[in-house]
Design a protein around this motif. Structure first.
Motif, short mmCIF file in Angstrom:
data_model
loop_
_atom_site.label_atom_id
_atom_site.label_comp_id
_atom_site.label_asym_id
_atom_site.label_seq_id
_atom_site.Cartn_x
_atom_site.Cartn_y
_atom_site.Cartn_z
N SER A 89 16.49 1.36 15.10
CA SER A 89 15.05 1.68 15.19
C SER A 89 14.76 3.11 14.72
O SER A 89 13.69 3.37 14.16
N ASP A 90 15.69 4.03 14.93
CA ASP A 90 15.48 5.42 14.48
C ASP A 90 15.38 5.47 12.94
O ASP A 90 14.58 6.23 12.39
N LEU A 91 16.21 4.67 12.28
CA LEU A 91 16.18 4.63 10.82
C LEU A 91 14.85 4.04 10.35
O LEU A 91 14.24 4.52 9.39
N VAL A 92 14.40 2.98 11.05
CA VAL A 92 13.12 2.35 10.68
C VAL A 92 11.98 3.34 10.85
O VAL A 92 11.08 3.43 10.01
N LEU A 127 0.82 -1.22 0.00
CA LEU A 127 0.00 0.00 0.00
C LEU A 127 0.85 1.26 0.00
O LEU A 127 0.40 2.32 -0.45
N GLY A 128 2.07 1.16 0.54
CA GLY A 128 2.93 2.34 0.60
C GLY A 128 4.37 1.94 0.88
O GLY A 128 4.62 0.88 1.45
N THR A 129 5.30 2.79 0.45
CA THR A 129 6.72 2.51 0.68
C THR A 129 7.41 3.76 1.25
O THR A 129 6.94 4.88 1.04
N GLY A 130 8.51 3.54 1.94
CA GLY A 130 9.30 4.66 2.44
C GLY A 130 10.73 4.20 2.68
O GLY A 130 10.98 3.00 2.84
N SER A 131 11.66 5.14 2.65
CA SER A 131 13.05 4.75 2.94
C SER A 131 13.78 5.92 3.60
O SER A 131 13.33 7.07 3.54
N TYR A 132 14.87 5.59 4.22
CA TYR A 132 15.67 6.61 4.90
C TYR A 132 17.15 6.25 4.79
O TYR A 132 17.55 5.12 5.10
N LEU A 133 17.93 7.20 4.33
CA LEU A 133 19.39 7.03 4.27
C LEU A 133 20.02 8.12 5.14
O LEU A 133 19.69 9.30 4.98
N PRO A 134 20.91 7.75 6.07
CA PRO A 134 21.56 8.77 6.90
C PRO A 134 22.29 9.78 6.04
O PRO A 134 22.70 9.49 4.91
N GLU A 135 22.47 10.97 6.60
CA GLU A 135 23.01 12.10 5.84
C GLU A 135 24.45 11.88 5.36
O GLU A 135 24.80 12.23 4.23
N PHE A 146 29.85 -2.38 3.03
CA PHE A 146 28.54 -2.16 3.65
C PHE A 146 28.21 -0.69 3.92
O PHE A 146 29.08 0.16 3.99
N GLY A 147 26.89 -0.45 4.09
CA GLY A 147 26.42 0.89 4.43
C GLY A 147 25.24 0.78 5.39
O GLY A 147 24.86 -0.31 5.82
N ASP A 148 24.64 1.94 5.72
CA ASP A 148 23.54 2.00 6.68
C ASP A 148 22.28 2.57 6.01
O ASP A 148 22.38 3.43 5.13
N GLY A 149 21.11 2.16 6.49
CA GLY A 149 19.86 2.71 5.96
C GLY A 149 18.67 1.84 6.34
O GLY A 149 18.83 0.80 6.99
N ALA A 150 17.49 2.29 5.92
CA ALA A 150 16.26 1.54 6.22
C ALA A 150 15.23 1.75 5.12
O ALA A 150 15.19 2.79 4.48
N GLY A 151 14.41 0.74 4.92
CA GLY A 151 13.28 0.84 4.01
C GLY A 151 12.08 0.16 4.65
O GLY A 151 12.26 -0.75 5.48
N ALA A 152 10.87 0.61 4.31
CA ALA A 152 9.68 0.01 4.93
C ALA A 152 8.52 0.02 3.94
O ALA A 152 8.48 0.83 3.02
N VAL A 153 7.60 -0.91 4.14
CA VAL A 153 6.37 -0.94 3.35
C VAL A 153 5.20 -1.19 4.30
O VAL A 153 5.38 -1.73 5.39
N VAL A 154 4.00 -0.78 3.84
CA VAL A 154 2.77 -1.18 4.53
C VAL A 154 2.07 -2.17 3.62
O VAL A 154 1.88 -1.91 2.43
N LEU A 155 1.74 -3.32 4.19
CA LEU A 155 1.11 -4.40 3.43
C LEU A 155 -0.34 -4.55 3.91
O LEU A 155 -0.59 -4.51 5.12
N GLY A 156 -1.26 -4.73 2.97
CA GLY A 156 -2.66 -4.93 3.36
C GLY A 156 -3.34 -5.88 2.39
O GLY A 156 -2.80 -6.18 1.32
N PRO A 157 -4.55 -6.38 2.72
CA PRO A 157 -5.22 -7.37 1.88
C PRO A 157 -5.88 -6.74 0.64
O PRO A 157 -6.28 -5.58 0.67
N THR A 158 -5.95 -7.52 -0.44
CA THR A 158 -6.68 -7.09 -1.64
C THR A 158 -7.33 -8.31 -2.26
O THR A 158 -6.78 -9.42 -2.17
N ASP A 159 -8.51 -8.11 -2.91
CA ASP A 159 -9.10 -9.23 -3.66
C ASP A 159 -8.99 -8.97 -5.16
O ASP A 159 -9.58 -9.65 -5.98
N GLU A 160 -8.18 -7.93 -5.52
CA GLU A 160 -7.97 -7.64 -6.95
C GLU A 160 -6.82 -8.50 -7.48
O GLU A 160 -6.11 -9.14 -6.72
N ASP A 161 -6.64 -8.46 -8.83
CA ASP A 161 -5.61 -9.28 -9.46
C ASP A 161 -4.24 -8.60 -9.36
O ASP A 161 -3.65 -8.21 -10.36
N LYS A 162 -3.80 -8.40 -8.14
CA LYS A 162 -2.49 -7.78 -7.91
C LYS A 162 -1.99 -8.21 -6.53
O LYS A 162 -2.59 -9.06 -5.88
#
Ligand code: ACO
Length: 326
Positions: A53-56, A7-15, A158-174
């Motif tokens: 957790s701050d990055l998340v 349903l949505g995405t987000g990400s964060y990379l330290p400065e 290696f590097g540092d960062g975070a990404g997140a999504v919100v997942l929810g139900p659908t009955d559509e073809d996706k």
């Protein structure tokens, strides 16, 4: 048939950005070696006062906004990480607190670079059986906290960062069309953080010997990585009744450009349909794929109806592949 959709995405990379040239001043390495062996040019380092957790939290706020939901709708939090704030509580518990969400189930998944895809697979199962309606799934790492800064074999990767999504139900073809995952503990010693757990508790000696950092037999891991990344991508496509031709975008875990090239050749996915950001972010373990997903979505590389393939490989050894239709 109920599926789960993103349903949505987000990400964060330290400065702070650290280039290969910066690394040249810290260890015996060169921009040329790092670039030709891995494809990495720069990476982000977290600030001293930032915990995983701050990055998340930063990535999650954006994902929740993008999903156009109220944070109170979230009924499960899963964080893929191998650099959690503490051994316990889980990073997901801290995220629940810091986001100010009511008490809900929240837990971490330790599957190294496959951690985010493992999290998506678990969340997908909860949604399909009706046990959750809005799941926050994140992948986040502060790899710089578990690095041996003198080991040129690992520290530059290696590097540092975070990404997140919100997942929810659908009955559509996706939504999530297929999931494939695996693990082989017989190969666990090839890539691990040796000390700090019950097998080797922290002592002055473990600290002196830098055993609380990533240890990797890169060359051996490389061979397994190529095979398992290919397997995960191809099996996930087969389970979705798709081929490489049907892929609109492939978001691979970014450990090494050579692993990505070998995978797309075998899975018959064109380079122009492959999302590559290893040059900018390096390997952020579990965070790599959700960051890629967010960047791809925000830059218009994912459109409604697109079939997006993701595959990852990491310590454990673990691997996973997922096909999602947007
Ligand atoms: N700078 C310069 N030279 C270096 C560096 C460096 N940073 N690091 C190693 N070298 C040297 C080595 O000492 C070696 O020298 P030698 O031949 O004199 O002994 C030489 O470069 C070659 O080393 P290799 O290890 O053979 O290099 P390789 O081509 O295999 O590349 C790498 C190393 C990039 C680590 C590669 O093996 C790799 O990508 N492995 C897979 C990583 C992966 O997928 N990990 C899983 C995800 S991570 C996770 O789960 C946390």
């Amino acid at each position: 048939m109920i599926r789960s959709e993103i349903l949505g995405t987000g990400s964060y990379l330290p400065e702070k950005v650290v280039t290969n040239k910066d690394w040249e001043k810290m260890v015996d390495t060169s921009d040329e070696w790092i670039t030709t062996r891995t494809g990495i040019k720069e990476r982000h380092f977290a600030a001293e006062n930032e915990a995983t957790s701050d990055l998340v939290v930063e990535a999650s706020k954006k994902a929740i906004e993008d999903a156009k939901i109220n944070k109170e709708d979230i009924d499960l939090i899963i964080v893929g990480t191998i650099s959690s704030d503490n051994a316990y509580p889980s990073t997901a518990n801290w995220v629940q607190k810091k986001l100010g969400i009511k008490p809900i189930p929240s837990f971490d998944i330790s599957a190294a670079c496959s951690g985010f895809l493992y999290g998506l697979i678990v969340a997908d199962s909860f949604i399909k059986i009706g046990a959750a309606k809005k799941v926050l799934v994140a992948g986040a790492e502060i790899m710089t906290r578990i690095m041996n800064w003198e080991d040129r074999n690992t520290c530059v990767l290696f590097g540092d960062g975070a990404g997140a999504v919100v997942l929810g139900p659908t009955d559509e073809d996706k939504g999530i069309l297929s999931t494939y995952w695996g693990a082989d503990g017989n190969l666990g010693d090839l890539l691990k953080q040796p000390a700090g757990g019950s097998a080797m508790p922290a002592t002055h000696e473990t600290v002196d010997k830098k055993l609380h950092a990533v240890y990797m037999e890169g060359n051996k891991v490389f061979k397994h990585a190529v095979l398992r990344m290919q397997e995960a991508a191809i099996k996930a496509l087969e389970l979705a009744n798709l081929t490489g031709n049907d892929v609109d975008l492939y978001i691979p875990h970014q450990a090494n450009i050579r692993i990505i090239e070998a995978t797309i050749e075998r899975a018959k996915i064109p380079l122009e349909k492959t999302f590559i950001n290893i040059d900018k972010i390096a390997n952020i373990s579990a965070a790599t794929i959700p960051i890629g997903l967010d960047q791809a979505k925000k830059t218009g590389r994912i459109k409604p109806g697109d079939n997006v393939l993701m595959s990852a490989f990491g310590g454990g050894l673990t691997w996973a592949g997922i096909v999602v239709r947007f």
